[in-house]
Write a protein that holds these residues in place. Structure first.
Motif, mmCIF file in Angstrom:
data_model
loop_
_atom_site.group_PDB
_atom_site.id
_atom_site.type_symbol
_atom_site.label_atom_id
_atom_site.label_comp_id
_atom_site.label_asym_id
_atom_site.label_seq_id
_atom_site.Cartn_x
_atom_site.Cartn_y
_atom_site.Cartn_z
ATOM 1 N N VAL A 119 25.054 -107.018 39.557
ATOM 2 C CA VAL A 119 25.362 -105.866 38.716
ATOM 3 C C VAL A 119 26.610 -106.234 37.927
ATOM 4 C CG1 VAL A 119 26.131 -103.477 38.653
ATOM 5 C CG2 VAL A 119 24.339 -104.146 40.244
ATOM 6 N N ILE A 120 26.531 -106.116 36.612
ATOM 7 C CA ILE A 120 27.649 -106.503 35.748
ATOM 8 C C ILE A 120 28.366 -105.245 35.293
ATOM 9 C CG2 ILE A 120 28.305 -107.722 33.643
ATOM 10 C CD1 ILE A 120 25.567 -109.224 33.951
ATOM 11 N N ALA A 142 34.508 -103.720 45.962
ATOM 12 C CA ALA A 142 33.099 -103.370 46.052
ATOM 13 C C ALA A 142 32.734 -103.258 47.521
ATOM 14 C CB ALA A 142 32.237 -104.421 45.354
ATOM 15 N N ASP A 143 32.420 -102.065 47.961
ATOM 16 C CA ASP A 143 32.161 -101.800 49.374
ATOM 17 C C ASP A 143 30.857 -101.038 49.516
ATOM 18 O OD1 ASP A 143 32.332 -101.364 52.101
ATOM 19 O OD2 ASP A 143 33.677 -99.654 51.909
ATOM 20 N N ASP A 144 29.803 -101.743 49.876
ATOM 21 C CA ASP A 144 28.501 -101.123 50.088
ATOM 22 C C ASP A 144 27.999 -100.505 48.772
ATOM 23 O OD1 ASP A 144 26.318 -100.640 51.658
ATOM 24 O OD2 ASP A 144 27.106 -98.845 52.597
ATOM 25 N N PHE A 145 27.847 -99.165 48.747
ATOM 26 C CA PHE A 145 27.397 -98.491 47.527
ATOM 27 C C PHE A 145 28.561 -98.157 46.591
ATOM 28 C CE2 PHE A 145 24.159 -97.591 50.694
ATOM 29 C CZ PHE A 145 22.974 -97.789 50.005
ATOM 30 N N ASN A 146 29.790 -98.299 47.047
ATOM 31 C CA ASN A 146 30.964 -97.821 46.315
ATOM 32 C C ASN A 146 31.689 -98.952 45.608
ATOM 33 O OD1 ASN A 146 30.724 -95.059 47.326
ATOM 34 N ND2 ASN A 146 31.321 -95.917 49.307
ATOM 35 N N LYS A 195 29.666 -94.673 42.568
ATOM 36 C CA LYS A 195 28.726 -94.763 43.685
ATOM 37 C C LYS A 195 27.398 -95.225 43.108
ATOM 38 C CE LYS A 195 27.059 -92.261 47.748
ATOM 39 N NZ LYS A 195 27.781 -93.134 48.693
ATOM 40 N N LEU A 196 27.036 -96.465 43.374
ATOM 41 C CA LEU A 196 25.853 -97.085 42.784
ATOM 42 C C LEU A 196 24.594 -96.733 43.578
ATOM 43 C CD1 LEU A 196 27.298 -100.622 41.955
ATOM 44 C CD2 LEU A 196 27.083 -98.641 40.445
ATOM 45 N N LEU A 220 22.737 -94.334 32.351
ATOM 46 C CA LEU A 220 23.180 -92.941 32.539
ATOM 47 C C LEU A 220 24.404 -92.950 33.444
ATOM 48 C CD1 LEU A 220 19.717 -91.208 33.049
ATOM 49 C CD2 LEU A 220 21.016 -91.496 30.932
ATOM 50 N N ILE A 221 25.515 -93.404 32.893
ATOM 51 C CA ILE A 221 26.686 -93.709 33.716
ATOM 52 C C ILE A 221 27.274 -92.480 34.402
ATOM 53 C CG2 ILE A 221 27.270 -95.736 32.347
ATOM 54 C CD1 ILE A 221 29.375 -94.060 30.925
ATOM 55 N N GLY A 222 27.019 -91.297 33.845
ATOM 56 C CA GLY A 222 27.559 -90.091 34.470
ATOM 57 C C GLY A 222 27.048 -89.868 35.879
ATOM 58 N N LYS A 223 25.853 -90.384 36.186
ATOM 59 C CA LYS A 223 25.271 -90.217 37.524
ATOM 60 C C LYS A 223 26.093 -90.916 38.592
ATOM 61 C CE LYS A 223 20.968 -90.855 38.236
ATOM 62 N NZ LYS A 223 19.607 -91.424 38.270
ATOM 63 N N PHE A 224 26.836 -91.961 38.210
ATOM 64 C CA PHE A 224 27.483 -92.811 39.202
ATOM 65 C C PHE A 224 28.979 -92.517 39.362
ATOM 66 C CE2 PHE A 224 24.101 -95.290 37.010
ATOM 67 C CZ PHE A 224 23.136 -95.101 38.000
ATOM 68 N N LEU A 225 29.516 -91.653 38.520
ATOM 69 C CA LEU A 225 30.904 -91.253 38.699
ATOM 70 C C LEU A 225 31.040 -90.459 39.989
ATOM 71 C CD1 LEU A 225 31.756 -90.155 35.060
ATOM 72 C CD2 LEU A 225 32.678 -92.132 36.252
ATOM 73 N N PHE A 226 32.158 -90.631 40.675
ATOM 74 C CA PHE A 226 32.377 -89.909 41.925
ATOM 75 C C PHE A 226 32.439 -88.413 41.657
ATOM 76 C CE2 PHE A 226 35.383 -88.049 45.010
ATOM 77 C CZ PHE A 226 34.652 -88.273 46.167
#
Length: 341
Positions: A15-16, A33-37, A50-51, A90-96
């Motif tokens: 993932v870049i 980079a820790d797991d999904f975070n 949060k990926l 859709l970067i807004g989905k991954f913001l905390f």
């Protein structure tokens, strides 16, 4: 701390993450980079993501920084090689998400049957245990509005600032169930037969609008994808992310409200052939019962009737054929998914 502009891409292995941070303090830059975070910090910037899949820092690669462009580039290794991370644009989905909005719990009586052994004074007991129907809204509860009716306490200020758009006068005191009745009464008073008949008898201009080829029609016919522009991506970042805990009915109402707003947008887009005007914001808000009356739709049929009624009462062009064409547009836009015009 500032949330920087960023972009997510992927290959089979990585993932870049590209972060634009022209004012960053390079000496204090940190990425974890820790797991999904994923955590990024470089004063005055801070980013937490949060990926949709697991990543880790690559032992063979490090981040780079383009001084001229002010862009960090990090290659994060996928834990599961070949996994596809969906919707990375859709970067807004991954913001905390900073806050969860909890739906009110539903309480249901599962069994109110009296055992046969307690037959003494049966008539009297049956009277006291008779089923009761509780009101949908308590008199002590302030009616909500906004997304999934989660907002309260700001109705007077909204009404004062947007008095030309919000038609519901008593925002904080009108029960949700009463808004539809009040809206329909006012619509009957505002309907102009002369305007409607004039558009019906002289439809040449309206026919041209109906025949206009909207971009979503071509996308649907040719099965093409719509890509977000850099401006739209930045808007998603600024919009942020929130978690909502909604029950089934609240989820349905929220989706119907979205369809209501899409209908108003499609009407504006079609009638002005894709160009916005000084009246566009007014038109969209006025046609949407969600925006102008804070109405909560319970069924798709209710949403369609409300949208078509308002399209025949308020805007410049009032023609039933046009309204039905806009309804078709709404269906096509929703079928195409999240990335559309």
């Amino acid at each position: 701390m500032l949330t920087p502009n960023f972009e997510l891409k992927q290959t089979d292995k990585h993932v870049i993450l590209e972060i634009k941070a022209p004012l960053a303090n390079i000496a204090q830059t940190e990425l974890v980079a820790d797991d999904f975070n994923v955590f990024f910090s470089s004063p005055p910037y801070y980013l937490r993501l949060k990926l949709p899949g697991q990543v880790r820092e690559s032992p063979t690669e490090s981040g780079t920084y383009d001084v001229d462009g002010g862009i960090f580039t990090f290659r994060l290794e996928k834990v599961v090689e070949g996994q596809n991370f969906e919707d990375l644009d859709l970067i807004g989905k991954f913001l905390f998400a900073h806050k969860k909005y909890q739906a009110r719990p539903k309480i249901e009586v599962l069994d109110d049957v009296v055992p046969s052994s307690e037959s003494e004074d049966e008539d009297e007991e049956q009277f006291w245990i008779a089923q009761q129907t509780l009101p949908a809204e308590s008199l002590l509860t302030t009616p909500g509005y906004g997304f999934a009716n989660k907002v309260t306490g700001n109705g007077a200020a909204l009404r004062e600032e947007f008095y030309e758009i919000i038609e519901l006068t008593d925002v904080e005191t009108t029960p949700v169930g009463e808004r539809k009745l009040r809206r329909e009464r006012e619509e009957l008073e505002k309907f102009c037969e002369d305007h409607y008949l004039a558009d019906f008898m002289e439809p040449s201009e309206i026919n041209a609008i109906i025949e206009f080829k909207a971009p979503w029609e071509e996308l649907l016919e040719n099965k093409l994808e719509c890509k977000l522009t850099p401006e739209e991506t930045e808007y998603l970042k600024d919009l942020g992310n929130r978690d909502y805990l909604l029950d089934a009915q609240e989820t349905k109402s929220a989706l119907l409200s979205l369809a209501d707003i899409v209908f108003a947008y499609a009407y504006n887009f079609r009638t002005f052939t894709g160009e916005n005007t000084v009246e566009s914001a007014w038109t969209i808000n006025k046609l949407s019962a969600t925006l102008s009356w804070f109405q909560t739709h319970e069924t798709a049929a209710q949403m369609k009737v409300a949208s078509i009624r308002r399209s025949l009462i308020y805007p410049l062009y009032r023609h039933y054929g046009l309204s039905m064409k806009v309804l078709e547009d709404t269906v096509k836009i929703l079928k195409l998914g999240r990335r559309q015009y």
